[in-house]
Design an enzyme around this catalytic site. Structure first.
Site, mmCIF file in Angstrom:
data_model
loop_
_atom_site.group_PDB
_atom_site.id
_atom_site.type_symbol
_atom_site.label_atom_id
_atom_site.label_comp_id
_atom_site.label_asym_id
_atom_site.label_seq_id
_atom_site.Cartn_x
_atom_site.Cartn_y
_atom_site.Cartn_z
ATOM 1 N N ASP A 327 134.760 45.266 110.499
ATOM 2 C CA ASP A 327 134.107 45.828 109.327
ATOM 3 C C ASP A 327 133.158 44.775 108.770
ATOM 4 O O ASP A 327 133.467 43.574 108.816
ATOM 5 C CB ASP A 327 135.162 46.207 108.278
ATOM 6 C CG ASP A 327 134.524 46.734 107.013
ATOM 7 O OD1 ASP A 327 133.760 47.706 107.101
ATOM 8 O OD2 ASP A 327 134.787 46.167 105.940
ATOM 9 N N THR A 329 131.504 44.537 105.450
ATOM 10 C CA THR A 329 131.697 44.090 104.075
ATOM 11 C C THR A 329 133.092 43.504 103.903
ATOM 12 O O THR A 329 134.087 44.171 104.141
ATOM 13 C CB THR A 329 131.509 45.255 103.101
ATOM 14 O OG1 THR A 329 130.244 45.857 103.342
ATOM 15 C CG2 THR A 329 131.588 44.772 101.664
ATOM 16 N N ASP A 580 139.013 45.119 105.097
ATOM 17 C CA ASP A 580 139.598 44.734 103.821
ATOM 18 C C ASP A 580 139.690 45.892 102.842
ATOM 19 O O ASP A 580 140.340 45.785 101.808
ATOM 20 C CB ASP A 580 138.799 43.587 103.180
ATOM 21 C CG ASP A 580 137.420 44.042 102.702
ATOM 22 O OD1 ASP A 580 136.911 45.044 103.247
ATOM 23 O OD2 ASP A 580 136.870 43.399 101.794
#
Length: 833
Positions: A327, A329, A580
């Site tokens: 991922d 970000t 996250d």
């Protein structure tokens, strides 16, 4: 701003919750209102079911068929008074204890993680603003939100001023979202700028983040080739156990004069001890224990590097991975916007532009993007504006005017180029500078950079009757300012490591594909403009084909992330996924190895196999190295243990069919196992080993272990046949001779499997030979294990049989090594776009 409004319905003779439509007087809930909602369960308290209970952990590690067999044999020997033959029970207890303790420690570490990063919430109650625990927020509470706050529960905006919400944890979209009255804000999102009052409409398990992660919170075991292989061996043993036990027990009773005589004379007790010895010998008891020890030590080593292992077997997981999905970000980037560069427009920019940018960066009301200017442009505090217009998400620009005689005299505008320069390009006297600025802004945005324009106007923005500011006519563009996401300093180096190791990379994000591609290029990943996930096919096979040929994906939804992981797995890949956000939880759970960052939502951490507690992405190569050490060393020691299982099964069937006494007592097997397998395997399992992972662990182990076990079994049968043929030696001497033959050949198995030899391995092997001599000759030890030195004929025969067995093991090892010869550094299934 006024206090938020609410109506006390009791004044209207009504009962039930207060709704936004009934807002009339701003006081917030009263203490009595809060008590009613607490009593009815309308609180923000979410039961923590993110990790297994102590009972679940205990049941998985203790209440197994394997342990039931061992425990039954242990209790039988205690019942018969043969406690010295029950030493194997301690290994079983140690195995279960290590598993329970390590997983419980991981559970405690996980449970200490907060459900939300923000431990407190700000609410309006009884006309005063109060700080309360997040779990104490109730339905219809009025939240007081300010910049930097995390939203504790789903709510509807009552009043807002310049409110921007970061929903990246929920959606993966890093761009802040503008929020106005009647918009909804979701739990887990954060306030980037502005402030607001919002009334809570969903709490606890009903909130958006809780519903999104409900499926992800269910526990599932990580796939482990080692554990799967061991379970398969145990299943085979279980199927063979009853028929082999029947053969052995019958053989033991017949060797005592038959069933009737054995029961009448009590000789059945001796037969029972022999039967237990054969059963326990067939179970690779030490291998399960050694695997648990290797996993536990690996988990402890990684914990020292701030890597939390949620499950023991996850230590090996990342070493098997051949596709790493990332991922953007919060994983590749730190989740912050940083100033990139100034792109001047024209040849002679207006004087004072740097001072103006310094003021915008230092403005207390600046949004997150404008605040990035403070590091690049100083503000000495000498400029005093005569007027200013704060940034508004609706108008997408801000302005400031300085008096004549100052270095930055005039009006300065900072905002989106297509908004600020709209009047310049729409007028009949469209300026070349404005067109140049918009063309350049389009190109920069296409490269994934966030772009603002700084423009100058002689007169400040006008104010209309409704107090809304209006842009001055034809502002002159001075410079374009680009901003980018702050890339983690360790990202490029870590990704380069995985690329060198044959692990293919896939970068997946909810952001614009161009933005994701720009970040990918910054961390060294060669890519095109990125694939827009809105064009992804729904068919799994077609999706897998797209995943095969593209590296960067943008605008990906949580459901698509999960589908992408599944598509890769359908092609036979072992997939790791980092993330996250709550939006990553489903994909992390589906992946073979889910890796959560320290900034991750609690539910995301809960479903991950690994948690990087300090958020350092460069920890992952260390995890790979630890996993490789575990896999390679367990494969080495598994050959020792499985060879024992092989010869135990062969001996049990052979001696049972021949109606001979089983050649060993359980305690004697405990001694030979400890010397030839248990003690050396402990050290071998913990030594450094950097061999790259290759699939087929069980097949390689069995292809050596079964022939080696056959050689040892034939040698033991040979020495027993010699004893019966010569009719010499006592029962204790025959057993000692058989144990000596078994131990010497098994030690040579240890020698060949320890190659390449080094000083430490030679020292370990030498110590085991010395230990064998001590067990056979030291009276205290030989008496305990019931060993006695055989006569000269038996010693010579034992030496000859052991020598021939050792030569056979050497030939087998060399042949096995040639058959399996392959470069250790060859990746098995590298995926290349």
């Amino acid at each position: 701003m006024e206090a938020a409004e609410a109506v006390d319905q009791r004044h209207k003779g009504q009962s039930g919750p207060k709704h936004l439509a009934q807002v009339a007087e701003r006081t917030g809930l009263s203490a009595a209102d809060v008590a009613v909602r607490v009593e009815s369960g309308q609180t923000n308290n979410v039961p923590d079911q993110s990790s297994r209970s102590l009972w679940d952990i205990f049941r998985a590690n203790v209440l197994t068929l394997f342990n039931a067999i061992v425990a039954g044999s242990f209790l039988l020997l205690l019942f018969l008074g043969q406690w010295r033959d029950a030493l194997f029970g301690f290994a079983a207890v140690g195995n279960a204890l290590i598993g329970v303790v390590q997983e419980f420690k991981a559970k405690k570490s996980l449970d200490r993680l907060a459900v939300l990063n923000a431990p407190r919430a700000r609410v309006l109650r009884d006309s005063t603003v109060q700080d309360v625990d997040v779990k104490d927020v109730v339905k219809d509470d009025i939240l007081v939100l300010r910049a930097g706050d995390q939203v504790p529960a789903d709510a509807v905006i009552l009043e807002a001023e310049g409110l921007e919400i970061d929903e990246s944890l929920l959606t993966g979209e890093s761009e802040p979202v503008d929020k106005v009255i009647d918009d909804e804000v979701l739990s887990g999102s954060s306030v980037v700028s502005g402030q607001a009052w919002a009334i809570v409409n969903r709490v606890g398990a009903d909130s958006f983040s809780s519903r999104l992660t409900a499926e992800a919170k269910r526990f599932s075991l990580v796939h482990s080739e080692i554990r799967q292989g061991l379970n398969q061996v145990l299943r085979w043993i279980t199927f063979a156990l009853l028929p082999v036990m029947a053969i052995v027990v019958n053989g033991q009773m017949q060797s005592q004069g038959g069933w009737e005589q054995a029961i009448t004379t009590g000789a059945w007790r001796t037969g029972a001890v022999g039967a237990v010895a054969s059963v326990i010998a067939m179970i690779p008891l030490g291998l399960v224990l050694m695997t648990s020890v290797a996993f536990a030590v690996g988990a402890v080593r990684l914990a020292q590097q701030n890597v939390l292992i949620q499950e023991l077997a996850a230590v090996e997981g990342l070493a098997r991975v051949d596709v790493l999905c990332l991922d953007k970000t919060g994983t590749l980037t730190a989740g912050k916007i940083v100033f990139d560069e100034v792109h001047k427009i024209g040849t002679a920019p207006q004087e004072g532009w740097k001072q103006a940018l310094g003021w915008f960066g230092a403005d207390p009301n600046a949004n997150a993007t404008a605040r990035c200017l403070a590091d690049a442009f100083d503000d000495d505090g000498s400029l005093s504006p005569v007027a200013s217009v704060p940034f508004s998400s609706a108008r997408k620009w801000s302005a400031v005017s300085f008096p004549d005689g100052t270095p930055a005299a005039g009006a300065w505008l900072l905002g989106a180029p297509e908004i600020v320069l709209e009047s310049s390009t729409s007028s009949t006297s469209s300026t070349p500078a404005a067109r140049e600025a918009l063309d350049a802004a389009s190109r920069l945005a296409g490269s994934g950079l966030r772009t603002l324009v700084l423009a100058y106007a002689p007169t400040p923005p006008a104010v209309q009757n409704d107090d809304e500011a209006v842009l001055p006519a034809d502002p002159a563009p001075v410079a374009l300012l680009t901003f980018r996401e702050q890339v983690r300093s360790d990202a490029a180096q870590t990704l380069a490591y995985f690329t060198e190791q044959g692990v293919s990379l896939r970068i997946i994000s909810g952001d614009d594909p161009r933005t994701v591609a720009a970040v990918a290029r910054e961390v060294g990943v060669a890519t095109d403009a990125g694939f827009d996930a809105r064009e992804l096919p729904e068919d799994p096979e077609e999706l897998a084909e797209v995943m095969q040929h593209h590296t960067v994906f943008g605008r990906v939804t949580p459901a698509q992330k999960k589908g992408m992981v599944i598509a890769l797995q359908r092609r036979g890949h072992v997939v790791a996924m980092t993330g996250d956000g709550v939006n990553d939880a489903l994909a992390l759970k589906e992946a073979d190895i889910g890796i959560a960052m320290d900034s991750a939502a609690a539910a995301t951490k809960a479903v991950s196999r690994l948690v990087l507690l300090d958020g350092r992405f460069d920890r992952l190569p260390g995890v790979v190295a630890e996993g490789r050490r575990v896999i390679a060393n367990i494969e080495r020691v598994s050959m020792l243990f499985l060879a024992k299982t092989a010869y135990a099964v062969i001996l049990s069937i052979t001696f049972g069919a021949l109606l001979w006494d089983f050649p060993f007592l359980p305690r004697q097997l405990s001694a030979t196992d400890g010397i030839t397998i248990g003690i050396p395997a402990f050290f071998l399992a913990l030594m450094p080993n950097t061999r790259r992972y290759r699939s087929g662990f069980l097949k390689r182990s069995l292809s050596f272990a079964i022939p080696a076990g056959l050689i040892i079994a034939l040698a033991v049968v040979a020495i027993n046949t010699y004893s019966r043929w010569t009719d010499t030696g006592t029962t204790a001497e025959v057993r000692t001779a058989a144990a000596l033959v078994l131990a010497l050949i098994a030690l040579w198995v240890l020698v060949v499997l320890s190659r390449p030899l080094n000083r430490w391995r030679v020292l370990i092997i030498g110590a085991m030979f010395v230990g064998l001599g001590l067990v056979l000759t030291v009276p205290l030890l030989s008496d305990f294990f019931d060993f006695t030195v055989p006569g000269w004929n038996h010693l010579v025969a034992s030496g000859v049989v052991a020598l021939l067995g050792g030569i056979a093991i050497e030939i087998l090892f060399r042949h096995h090594r040639r058959l399996l010869a392959a470069p250790d550094d060859t990746p098995e299934r590298a995926l290349r776009p």
